[in-house]
Scaffold this motif. Structure first.
Motif, PDB file in Angstrom:
ATOM      1  N   SER A   1     -34.574 -63.727  36.799  1.00 24.16           N
ATOM      2  CA  SER A   1     -34.642 -64.910  37.650  1.00 24.16           C
ATOM      3  C   SER A   1     -33.352 -65.072  38.447  1.00 24.16           C
ATOM      4  O   SER A   1     -32.522 -65.897  38.119  1.00 24.16           O
ATOM      5  N   PRO A   2     -33.138 -64.290  39.459  1.00 27.47           N
ATOM      6  CA  PRO A   2     -33.990 -63.230  39.992  1.00 27.47           C
ATOM      7  C   PRO A   2     -33.686 -61.882  39.342  1.00 27.47           C
ATOM      8  O   PRO A   2     -32.633 -61.689  38.746  1.00 27.47           O
ATOM      9  N   SER A   3     -34.621 -60.970  39.509  1.00 31.57           N
ATOM     10  CA  SER A   3     -34.378 -59.589  39.100  1.00 31.57           C
ATOM     11  C   SER A   3     -33.447 -58.961  40.135  1.00 31.57           C
ATOM     12  O   SER A   3     -33.636 -59.135  41.336  1.00 31.57           O
ATOM     13  N   LEU A   4     -32.416 -58.268  39.662  1.00 26.94           N
ATOM     14  CA  LEU A   4     -31.450 -57.679  40.595  1.00 26.94           C
ATOM     15  C   LEU A   4     -31.823 -56.250  40.988  1.00 26.94           C
ATOM     16  O   LEU A   4     -31.275 -55.714  41.946  1.00 26.94           O
ATOM     17  N   SER A   5     -32.740 -55.650  40.245  1.00 23.02           N
ATOM     18  CA  SER A   5     -33.167 -54.267  40.505  1.00 23.02           C
ATOM     19  C   SER A   5     -31.957 -53.341  40.581  1.00 23.02           C
ATOM     20  O   SER A   5     -31.718 -52.668  41.592  1.00 23.02           O
ATOM     21  N   LEU A   6     -31.172 -53.308  39.503  1.00 22.07           N
ATOM     22  CA  LEU A   6     -29.945 -52.519  39.474  1.00 22.07           C
ATOM     23  C   LEU A   6     -30.225 -51.052  39.153  1.00 22.07           C
ATOM     24  O   LEU A   6     -31.003 -50.750  38.260  1.00 22.07           O
ATOM     25  N   SER A   7     -29.567 -50.171  39.892  1.00 20.23           N
ATOM     26  CA  SER A   7     -29.607 -48.732  39.621  1.00 20.23           C
ATOM     27  C   SER A   7     -28.181 -48.276  39.375  1.00 20.23           C
ATOM     28  O   SER A   7     -27.313 -48.466  40.240  1.00 20.23           O
ATOM     29  N   PRO A   8     -27.905 -47.678  38.198  1.00 22.51           N
ATOM     30  CA  PRO A   8     -26.534 -47.245  37.920  1.00 22.51           C
ATOM     31  C   PRO A   8     -26.032 -46.240  38.947  1.00 22.51           C
ATOM     32  O   PRO A   8     -26.792 -45.430  39.461  1.00 22.51           O
ATOM     33  N   MET A   9     -24.753 -46.335  39.260  1.00 24.02           N
ATOM     34  CA  MET A   9     -24.113 -45.344  40.119  1.00 24.02           C
ATOM     35  C   MET A   9     -22.831 -44.899  39.421  1.00 24.02           C
ATOM     36  O   MET A   9     -22.324 -45.584  38.536  1.00 24.02           O
ATOM     37  N   SER A  10     -22.326 -43.766  39.782  1.00 24.31           N
ATOM     38  CA  SER A  10     -21.142 -43.243  39.090  1.00 24.31           C
ATOM     39  C   SER A  10     -19.904 -44.047  39.467  1.00 24.31           C
ATOM     40  O   SER A  10     -19.798 -44.588  40.561  1.00 24.31           O
ATOM     41  N   SER A  11     -18.998 -44.127  38.496  1.00 26.89           N
ATOM     42  CA  SER A  11     -17.733 -44.811  38.715  1.00 26.89           C
ATOM     43  C   SER A  11     -16.625 -43.903  38.201  1.00 26.89           C
ATOM     44  O   SER A  11     -16.742 -43.351  37.113  1.00 26.89           O
ATOM     45  N   PRO A  12     -15.555 -43.744  38.962  1.00 26.44           N
ATOM     46  CA  PRO A  12     -14.461 -42.892  38.488  1.00 26.44           C
ATOM     47  C   PRO A  12     -13.624 -43.561  37.386  1.00 26.44           C
ATOM     48  O   PRO A  12     -12.765 -42.933  36.800  1.00 26.44           O
ATOM     49  N   TYR A  13     -13.911 -44.837  37.088  1.00 27.62           N
ATOM     50  CA  TYR A  13     -13.127 -45.586  36.116  1.00 27.62           C
ATOM     51  C   TYR A  13     -13.973 -45.929  34.899  1.00 27.62           C
ATOM     52  O   TYR A  13     -15.068 -46.468  35.028  1.00 27.62           O
TER      53      TYR A  13
ATOM     54  N   ARG B   1     -24.431 -63.662  45.747  1.00 29.31           N
ATOM     55  CA  ARG B   1     -23.537 -64.073  44.650  1.00 29.31           C
ATOM     56  C   ARG B   1     -23.933 -65.438  44.117  1.00 29.31           C
ATOM     57  O   ARG B   1     -23.796 -65.728  42.944  1.00 29.31           O
ATOM     58  N   LYS B   2     -24.458 -66.314  44.985  1.00 31.17           N
ATOM     59  CA  LYS B   2     -24.893 -67.643  44.540  1.00 31.17           C
ATOM     60  C   LYS B   2     -26.089 -67.558  43.594  1.00 31.17           C
ATOM     61  O   LYS B   2     -26.321 -68.464  42.808  1.00 31.17           O
ATOM     62  N   LYS B   3     -26.859 -66.480  43.673  1.00 33.38           N
ATOM     63  CA  LYS B   3     -28.002 -66.301  42.777  1.00 33.38           C
ATOM     64  C   LYS B   3     -27.604 -65.497  41.540  1.00 33.38           C
ATOM     65  O   LYS B   3     -28.245 -65.622  40.500  1.00 33.38           O
ATOM     66  N   VAL B   4     -26.557 -64.697  41.648  1.00 30.54           N
ATOM     67  CA  VAL B   4     -26.091 -63.891  40.510  1.00 30.54           C
ATOM     68  C   VAL B   4     -25.197 -64.725  39.595  1.00 30.54           C
ATOM     69  O   VAL B   4     -25.222 -64.564  38.372  1.00 30.54           O
TER      70      VAL B   4
END
Length: 155
Positions: free
Chosen positions: A37-49, A64-67
């Motif tokens: 609520s809401p669904s962010l539909s996140l897909s992992p991406m690589s991070s060098p850290y 950001r106001k919804k996250v």
């Protein structure tokens, strides 16, 4: 959280979670991944850290106001669990007990400090219970209110 635009002027968002605590980073990431609520539909991406978990956010309308409410709910729940874990009562609920056991392995430097007391206020007016109110005092108060209302209506 970022927003950028591709060559076709279409927006795309990226989101990153940072914490030096593996546990906190994992819990926050899981909360964001499972948000509905809401669904962010996140897909992992690589991070060098290693301390950062990065994502491409498929739901570009989730600003950001919804996250932020998702993050606030997570932190509120985390604080509630920490308070319950600090009060080692015998009446634990199973999920709460599991959360307390998981929290036992948290790194010392990443512990949430307790909420500070308001140093400007000495105690609470209701610390000694509710004020004693007699039937006579209530009757007098209601009579006074009624007469004030009558006087205000006559002007």
């Amino acid at each position: 959280m970022t927003i950028s635009f591709n060559d076709n002027k279409e927006p795309f968002r990226q989101l990153a979670v940072y914490s030096s605590s593996t546990l906190y980073r994992g819990e926050m990431s899981q909360a964001l991944e499972q948000a509905r609520s809401p669904s962010l539909s996140l897909s992992p991406m690589s991070s060098p850290y290693s301390d950062i978990r990065a994502y491409v956010q498929g739901n570009t309308l989730a600003s950001r106001k919804k996250v932020l409410p998702i993050i606030k709910d997570f932190l509120r729940d985390r604080e509630r669990r920490a308070v319950h874990c600090g009060n080692l009562e015998e009446s634990y609920e199973a999920p709460l007990q599991r959360a307390c056991t998981e929290d036992a392995g948290i790194e010392e430097d990443s512990y949430f400090p307790p909420t500070p007391m308001n140093s400007l206020v000495e105690g609470c007016p209701l610390d000694n219970g509710l004020p004693k109110i007699s039937a006579e005092a209530l009757t007098e108060k209601f009579s006074k209110m009624a007469s004030e209302e009558d006087n205000a209506g006559g002007h």
